[in-house]
Design an enzyme around this catalytic site. Structure first.
Site, short mmCIF file in Angstrom:
data_model
loop_
_atom_site.label_atom_id
_atom_site.label_comp_id
_atom_site.label_asym_id
_atom_site.label_seq_id
_atom_site.Cartn_x
_atom_site.Cartn_y
_atom_site.Cartn_z
N LYS A 74 84.17 12.55 -13.48
CA LYS A 74 85.03 11.39 -13.23
C LYS A 74 86.41 11.82 -12.76
O LYS A 74 86.81 12.97 -12.92
CB LYS A 74 85.17 10.58 -14.53
CG LYS A 74 83.93 9.77 -14.84
CD LYS A 74 83.72 8.70 -13.80
CE LYS A 74 82.66 7.70 -14.25
NZ LYS A 74 82.36 6.74 -13.20
N GLU A 117 81.57 10.44 -3.82
CA GLU A 117 81.06 9.19 -3.26
C GLU A 117 81.30 9.05 -1.77
O GLU A 117 80.69 8.19 -1.13
CB GLU A 117 81.65 7.97 -4.01
CG GLU A 117 83.12 7.68 -3.74
CD GLU A 117 84.07 8.49 -4.62
OE1 GLU A 117 83.60 9.39 -5.35
OE2 GLU A 117 85.28 8.23 -4.55
N ASP A 269 78.68 -3.25 -10.57
CA ASP A 269 79.81 -2.43 -10.11
C ASP A 269 80.32 -2.89 -8.75
O ASP A 269 81.35 -2.41 -8.28
CB ASP A 269 79.46 -0.93 -10.12
CG ASP A 269 78.25 -0.60 -9.29
OD1 ASP A 269 77.57 -1.53 -8.81
OD2 ASP A 269 77.98 0.60 -9.08
#
Ligand SMILES: NC(=O)c1ccc[n+]([C@@H]2O[C@H](COP(=O)([O-])OP(=O)(O)OC[C@H]3O[C@@H](n4cnc5c(N)ncnc54)[C@H](O)[C@@H]3O)[C@@H](O)[C@H]2O)c1
Length: 369
Positions: A74, A117, A269
């Protein structure tokens, strides 16, 4: 290179960015790996396995001080900002477009930040997002079965049915990575499964791999209504890249569902695909709205961190090794996917979407190499 793997500090994050076998791969390539004490504990990967694979176990300040390449899951949290050193390479999920404060911090601190991502192949696919969609899709059926249990407010239906008793009807909205994986698991339980998509090629693929075990249905309003109103379990797995999820289930349709039906909204999300969806956490994953049990956890892979850690690191390892072997500049020169992954370099924002969110001009990373 010295590679660092910190323990994740974000709430409800139990994954770790490298497995012991990943440590072994770096060591075999001549690199040194520092792993923070307890980094893998929540993924059922004790320190002993990292030490046996050749890692040095250290505390967080030593790791952030000495590592050249930091592998995380993260984004850094404010408590970690002071640890960010100039010239360190950070490779992790970043989601900077939604976090301009962190983008500015990475710029100011001179960090080279690459985001999982935005690592994109030439065909447009996102290979470091796909494994988590796969895990979430498979998990959706497992948690959906749990939602259907009577003590959770569900209608008390077993997905498989029993001898002489019909199986449950499972409806999956979206036949992409998550939807297809949900479909495979649902079929495996013996449930009666329908899957809907707007893309005929996606439906053809599901039909080809699962044949008569699944009903493929073109996604339009009438078909969605017919399928959802008869469903015991609905899984929302739709995505329009770069946009909010389409609202396929207005409140009136949720009201018309079977009492005690379950709805697992993976698309939460991206805002959720039902009017009644709102984000939930692993601590309180479900709520009942319009007599339907909703499960809307935004980071579902977090409840199966052991599997998720392996799935994620299987996908990231070859890119991380390339950065360590070649150095960031040469690795980015050779691989367009790494240039697309780059969000911040040399104090400049290099990714167009992140630059737009922060309100600055994007700098082409090639001009900085
Ligand atoms: N909650 C979580 O923990 C979690 C984890 C991973 C992924 N996700 C989410 O799951 C969703 C699906 O991800 P994915 O990787 O499978 O995406 P994907 O792009 O592979 O698949 C999405 C599919 O939705 C289809 N679609 C779009 N509009 C539709 C409509 N109106 N009706 C039917 N189908 C439609 C597309 O054609 C595509 O096949 C995303 O929102 C993703 O962010 C959530």
């Amino acid at each position: 290179m010295i590679v660092g793997v910190p323990r994740e500090v974000k709430e409800e994050e139990s994954r770790v960015a490298l497995t012991p076998s990943g440590v072994g791969a770096f060591v075999a390539h001549g690199h040194r790996v520092l792993v923070e004490y307890g980094a893998g504990a929540a993924s059922s990967l004790p320190d002993r396995l990292y030490r046996d694979a050749g890692a040095t176990l250290v505390d967080a300040p030593s790791l952030w001080r000495d590592a050249d390449l930091i592998l995380k899951v993260k984004e850094p949290l404010p408590s970690e900002y002071a640890l960010l050193r100039p010239d360190v390479v950070l490779f992790t999920y970043l989601h900077l477009a939604a976090n301009p404060e962190l983008a500015r911090t990475l710029q100011e601190r001179g960090v080279s930040a690459l985001a999982y991502e935005t690592l994109q192949l030439d065909d447009g696919s996102l290979p470091l997002l796909a494994p988590m969609s796969e895990v979430a899709g498979r998990l959706a059926v497992q948690v959906g079965a749990w939602c259907l249990q009577a003590q959770n407010g569900g209608r008390g239906v077993l997905l498989s049915g029993a001898s002489g008793v019909r199986p449950a009807k499972v409806v999956i909205l979206g036949a992409g990575i998550a939807g297809t994986n949900a479909c495979q698991v649902a079929v495996g339980t013996g449930a009666h499964v329908s899957i809907l998509d707007i893309d005929p090629a996606k439906l053809r693929y599901v039909h080809d791999i699962l044949g008569g075990h699944v009903t493929t249905v073109m996604s339009n309003r009438a078909n969605i209504e017919e399928e959802v109103m008869a469903a015991d379990l609905v899984v929302g797995a739709v995505l329009i890249p770069g946009a909010l999820a389409p609202r396929l289930l207005p409140r009136t349709l949720v009201k018309a569902m079977l009492p005690g039906a379950a709805f697992v909204d993976l698309a939460i999300d991206q805002g959720g695909c039902a009017e009644t969806s709102r984000p939930t956490t692993h601590a309180r994953p479900i709520y009942v709205a319009e007599h339907v049990v909703h499960y809307c956890v935004t980071n579902m892979p977090g409840i199966v961190p052991h599997t998720s850690t392996y799935a994620l690191t299987n996908a990231t390892l070859s890119y991380a090794l390339e950065i360590a072997d070649l150095g960031l500049g040469e690795a980015m020169r050779r691989r367009a996917a790494l240039r697309r992954a780059c969000n911040v370099l040399g104090g400049r924002i290099t990714h167009p979407a992140v630059a737009a969110a922060v309100g600055v001009e994007a700098t082409d990373p090639e001009t900085l190499l």
